[in-house]
Enzyme design. Structure first.
Site, short mmCIF file in Angstrom:
data_model
loop_
_atom_site.label_atom_id
_atom_site.label_comp_id
_atom_site.label_asym_id
_atom_site.label_seq_id
_atom_site.Cartn_x
_atom_site.Cartn_y
_atom_site.Cartn_z
N THR A 43 8.69 -4.76 4.89
CA THR A 43 9.81 -4.13 4.19
C THR A 43 11.08 -4.93 4.40
O THR A 43 11.48 -5.22 5.53
CB THR A 43 10.02 -2.70 4.69
N VAL A 69 -0.23 -2.39 9.95
CA VAL A 69 -0.37 -2.72 8.52
C VAL A 69 -1.44 -3.78 8.30
O VAL A 69 -2.34 -3.62 7.48
CB VAL A 69 0.98 -3.20 7.94
N CYS A 83 9.85 2.62 10.03
CA CYS A 83 10.20 2.61 8.61
C CYS A 83 11.45 3.43 8.31
O CYS A 83 12.51 2.88 8.02
CB CYS A 83 9.03 3.14 7.77
N ARG A 139 7.26 2.72 18.58
CA ARG A 139 8.32 1.87 18.03
C ARG A 139 9.47 2.72 17.50
O ARG A 139 9.28 3.61 16.69
CB ARG A 139 7.77 0.99 16.91
N ASP A 166 -2.95 -13.57 14.55
CA ASP A 166 -1.86 -12.94 15.31
C ASP A 166 -1.55 -13.82 16.51
O ASP A 166 -2.46 -14.41 17.11
CB ASP A 166 -2.27 -11.53 15.76
N THR A 210 9.62 -5.83 10.54
CA THR A 210 11.00 -6.19 10.18
C THR A 210 11.93 -5.17 10.85
O THR A 210 12.33 -4.18 10.23
CB THR A 210 11.20 -6.18 8.65
N ARG A 259 -4.19 -9.17 21.81
CA ARG A 259 -4.58 -8.41 20.61
C ARG A 259 -5.85 -9.00 20.00
O ARG A 259 -6.76 -8.27 19.61
CB ARG A 259 -3.43 -8.45 19.60
#
Length: 424
Positions: free
Chosen positions: A123, A11, A263, A334, A29, A88, A34
């Protein structure tokens, strides 16, 4: 205007790159590796092309336009806007895990100045931004909410691996803690989102709108998964039934399968958790979750049943499992439900080899403890082949070449094409 994006995953990175075309952006980050990879224009999520990264990346924090990547907290002081895009997840009991969001809020609290705006995109359930995140910022900054600093919520709608419905092509919901803040946030997103924005009256409304998007999809998929179980007992082709029903204009054409990812397989638990806190037990939402979470073990059981019907000894029978990511044409593992299928097959006594040409082999080993095949061995014939993820690479794949004469080929996604005699 100086903008800081905290969290550079699926995202945050696309958002930071898009903002960097018009603004002074810092991408933050905590993962040093990364940051190093992005500095070399390498996005392991494959959401941003190397050429796009190179065109907006600035080597110095002092440059006025573009994005500067860092893991140093001192580099993100004195920003006008902070945008938080951390994950989240849920814990092993499917309870919301706010750890990443709380830590990100602590980081913001340590560097925020008066007048700054903090926008959350992660979220959450309705109310979480103001109940959980804002107090953490207040505690770590000694600033007062809606007097010294302000907040907003604009839910992410990224679809990993989707090169058509990209960030700028999806309408952005916006909200703010005051009318003035809401307008500033809406204008910011309006300046980069070609599809436009949809401002709402409060942060809670924005939070609720996001969490129900995925809950609705989860419930719809759960319904067709239940249909698949019923039609299987009736010896009816589920996809043929769905194709027939889809000829009606208002039929919603969902397809059965395993529901994972960051999600759809997670967000309904956030809404259910909040409902239960308020004394309401959400029957439909949790029922849908139970149905979808059951599909991995159901598929494993079906494979065993068919194998036994074919007189295949399950103990030590070899299985070729095709695909490990949570969805097609995406390397994101994930909350993939294929790992649950893998574990169920192993529990039944199968020896399982996994092949996925897209997944990161190092990440799969580290996270899922599976050694992916580099390629399918030509000298190995399997008792069972299972197509779990419909990557484009599998479009012309012929599992018949890799299975024994007496074998089971199980197509989870109805991706393989058969002739009228049932031959691939």
């Amino acid at each position: 205007m100086k903008i800081v994006v905290i969290g550079l995953g699926y995202v945050g990175l696309p958002l930071g790159v898009l903002l960097a075309k018009k603004y002074n952006v810092i991408g933050f980050d905590i993962d040093k590796k990364r940051i190093s990879e992005l500095g070399q224009f390498n996005d392991k999520t494959n959401e941003v092309e190397a050429s796009d990264l190179k065109s907006v990346t600035k080597q110095s924090n002092n440059a006025s336009l573009g994005i500067f990547f860092t893991n140093k907290i001192d580099d993100i002081r004195k920003a006008d806007i902070y945008i938080v895009t951390v994950p989240t997840p849920v814990d092993k009991f499917n309870k919301p895990d706010f750890t990443p969001l709380i830590k990100a809020s602590e980081t913001v609290g340590k560097v925020i100045d008066k007048g700054a705006i903090v926008i959350f995109e992660s979220t959450v359930y309705p109310g979480a931004t103001e109940e959980i995140c804002v107090p953490v910022i207040e505690k770590n900054s000694a600033l007062r909410f809606n007097k010294d600093f302000f907040a907003g919520y604009s839910p992410e709608r990224i679809n990993p691996g989707d090169k058509v419905n990209t960030l700028e092509n999806i309408v952005k919901i916006t909200s703010g803690s005051t009318p003035e803040t809401a307008l500033k946030i809406d204008n910011l997103y309006k300046s980069i989102i070609s599809a436009g924005t949809f401002p709402v009256s409060s942060i809670k409304v924005a939070e609720a709108s996001k969490v129900i998007e995925n809950a609705q999809r989860d419930i719809n998929i759960a319904f067709v998964n239940e249909l698949a179980k019923i039609f299987n007992l009736l010896a009816i082709d589920t996809n043929e039934v769905l194709d027939a029903a889809s000829t009606k204009w208002n039929f919603i054409n969902f397809r059965p399968g395993m529901v994972g990812g960051h999600c759809i397989g997670v967000d309904p638990y956030y809404l259910a958790h909040k409902a239960q806190e308020l004394g309401y037990h959400p029957e439909i939402i949790l029922s849908g979750r139970r149905m979808n979470d059951s599909m991995s073990s159901y598929i494993a059981y079906e494979v065993v049943k068919i194998a036994l019907e074919k007189k295949i000894k399950v103990k030590n029978a070899r299985v070729l499992l095709l695909g490990i990511t949570f969805k097609e044409n995406c390397n994101d593992i994930r909350n993939t439900k294929v790992i649950d299928l893998y574990k169920s097959l192993v529990e039944f006594g199968f020896i399982v080899d996994v092949y996925d040409p897209i997944a990161d082999k190092i990440e799969v080993k580290k996270t899922l403890h599976i050694n992916l095949l580099k390629q399918i061995p030509k000298n190995q014939k399997y008792h069972v082949a299972i197509l779990a993820v419909k990557h484009d690479e599998f479009n012309t794949f012929d599992p018949v070449l890799y299975v024994k004469k007496k074998s089971v080929i199980y197509d989870v996604k109805s991706y393989l094409t058969c002739d009228v005699d049932g031959k691939l």
